[in-house]
Design an enzyme around this catalytic site. Structure first.
Site, mmCIF file in Angstrom:
data_model
loop_
_atom_site.group_PDB
_atom_site.id
_atom_site.type_symbol
_atom_site.label_atom_id
_atom_site.label_comp_id
_atom_site.label_asym_id
_atom_site.label_seq_id
_atom_site.Cartn_x
_atom_site.Cartn_y
_atom_site.Cartn_z
ATOM 1 N N HIS A 78 0.819 -1.274 0.001
ATOM 2 C CA HIS A 78 0.210 0.017 0.020
ATOM 3 C C HIS A 78 0.765 1.347 0.119
ATOM 4 O O HIS A 78 0.640 2.244 -0.856
ATOM 5 C CB HIS A 78 -0.895 0.037 1.052
ATOM 6 C CG HIS A 78 -1.960 1.058 1.256
ATOM 7 N ND1 HIS A 78 -3.082 0.968 0.900
ATOM 8 C CD2 HIS A 78 -1.840 2.238 1.739
ATOM 9 C CE1 HIS A 78 -3.874 2.248 1.268
ATOM 10 N NE2 HIS A 78 -2.883 3.015 1.504
ATOM 11 N N GLU A 79 1.854 1.342 0.893
ATOM 12 C CA GLU A 79 2.453 2.517 1.261
ATOM 13 C C GLU A 79 3.658 2.608 -0.197
ATOM 14 O O GLU A 79 3.646 3.882 -0.550
ATOM 15 C CB GLU A 79 3.281 2.557 2.200
ATOM 16 C CG GLU A 79 2.388 2.546 3.705
ATOM 17 C CD GLU A 79 1.483 3.598 3.687
ATOM 18 O OE1 GLU A 79 1.743 4.866 3.151
ATOM 19 O OE2 GLU A 79 0.607 3.512 4.337
ATOM 20 N N HIS A 109 1.495 4.331 -2.918
ATOM 21 C CA HIS A 109 1.643 5.921 -2.611
ATOM 22 C C HIS A 109 2.832 6.314 -3.270
ATOM 23 O O HIS A 109 2.930 7.536 -3.884
ATOM 24 C CB HIS A 109 1.224 6.300 -1.290
ATOM 25 C CG HIS A 109 -0.174 6.001 -0.647
ATOM 26 N ND1 HIS A 109 -1.040 6.408 -1.472
ATOM 27 C CD2 HIS A 109 -0.593 5.182 0.144
ATOM 28 C CE1 HIS A 109 -2.438 6.094 -0.808
ATOM 29 N NE2 HIS A 109 -1.747 5.360 0.546
ATOM 30 N N ASP A 143 -8.011 7.251 2.591
ATOM 31 C CA ASP A 143 -7.531 7.856 1.102
ATOM 32 C C ASP A 143 -8.580 8.071 0.231
ATOM 33 O O ASP A 143 -8.411 8.962 -0.474
ATOM 34 C CB ASP A 143 -6.518 6.623 0.611
ATOM 35 C CG ASP A 143 -5.362 6.386 1.434
ATOM 36 O OD1 ASP A 143 -4.962 7.126 2.147
ATOM 37 O OD2 ASP A 143 -4.855 5.154 1.182
#
Length: 181
Positions: A20-21, A24, A95
């Site tokens: 996930h990170e 981003h 988000d």
């Protein structure tokens, strides 16, 4: 970001957080080169992981292109989860809220297909459709970018799983090493 959490996420959760990170960060760096300061999967406060971006100079006015890039960055974590793991998680809810608010900013600033609109007289069904269209367009673009850069995403995830944190310079070194290869 708050105190460290007492409960440590499982290895499976840590991997999902890393994916996930990394999503981003990858999209942030794509739209705004040299923007990533830190990526971590160390839990703090309500955040199970996060990327820290180098702040833009004070901005008072935003272009449609800038707002679209911020939507893309917001959606990128969940999309990375979908591409790599087959589905996203509840970790993306804030988000999505952020991306929706940015889409509304595009609409209410007269930068959407609706042109100039009155916030109070816009039917909710029409607002929903245009928000969905804006988000879908960015989602498609991000999904394509993540698929094209899956090797890089995987390397960053592996690094985070081993080290829990990567600074922006190391992240950019990984990007450069894969572009040269």
């Amino acid at each position: 970001m708050g105190e460290k959490l007492n409960r440590k996420p499982s290895e499976e959760e840590r991997r999902r957080i890393a994916i996930h990170e990394s999503g981003h960060a990858l999209i942030s760096e794509y739209f705004n080169p040299n923007s990533v300061s830190t990526i971590t999967i160390t839990s703090r406060g309500q955040a199970l992981g996060y990327i820290r971006q180098i702040p833009d100079d004070d901005m008072y006015l935003y272009t449609k292109q800038y707002l679209q890039s911020q939507i893309a960055i917001a959606l990128a974590g969940a999309i990375a989860e979908e591409v790599v793991l087959g589905d996203s998680s509840t970790g993306a809810s804030s988000d999505f809220e952020h991306a929706t608010n940015l889409a509304k900013k595009i609409i209410f600033s007269g930068m959407s297909e609706l042109d100039i609109v009155d916030k109070d007289s816009l039917p909710s069904e029409k607002l929903y459709k245009v928000i969905s269209d804006i988000l879908s367009e960015q989602k498609s673009a991000v999904k394509k970018l993540i698929k094209e850069n899956l090797d890089l995403l995987t390397q960053v995830v592996d690094y985070l799983m081993e080290n829990e944190r990567i600074d922006g310079e190391k992240f950019r070194e990984l990007i450069k090493s894969l572009q040269v290869a």
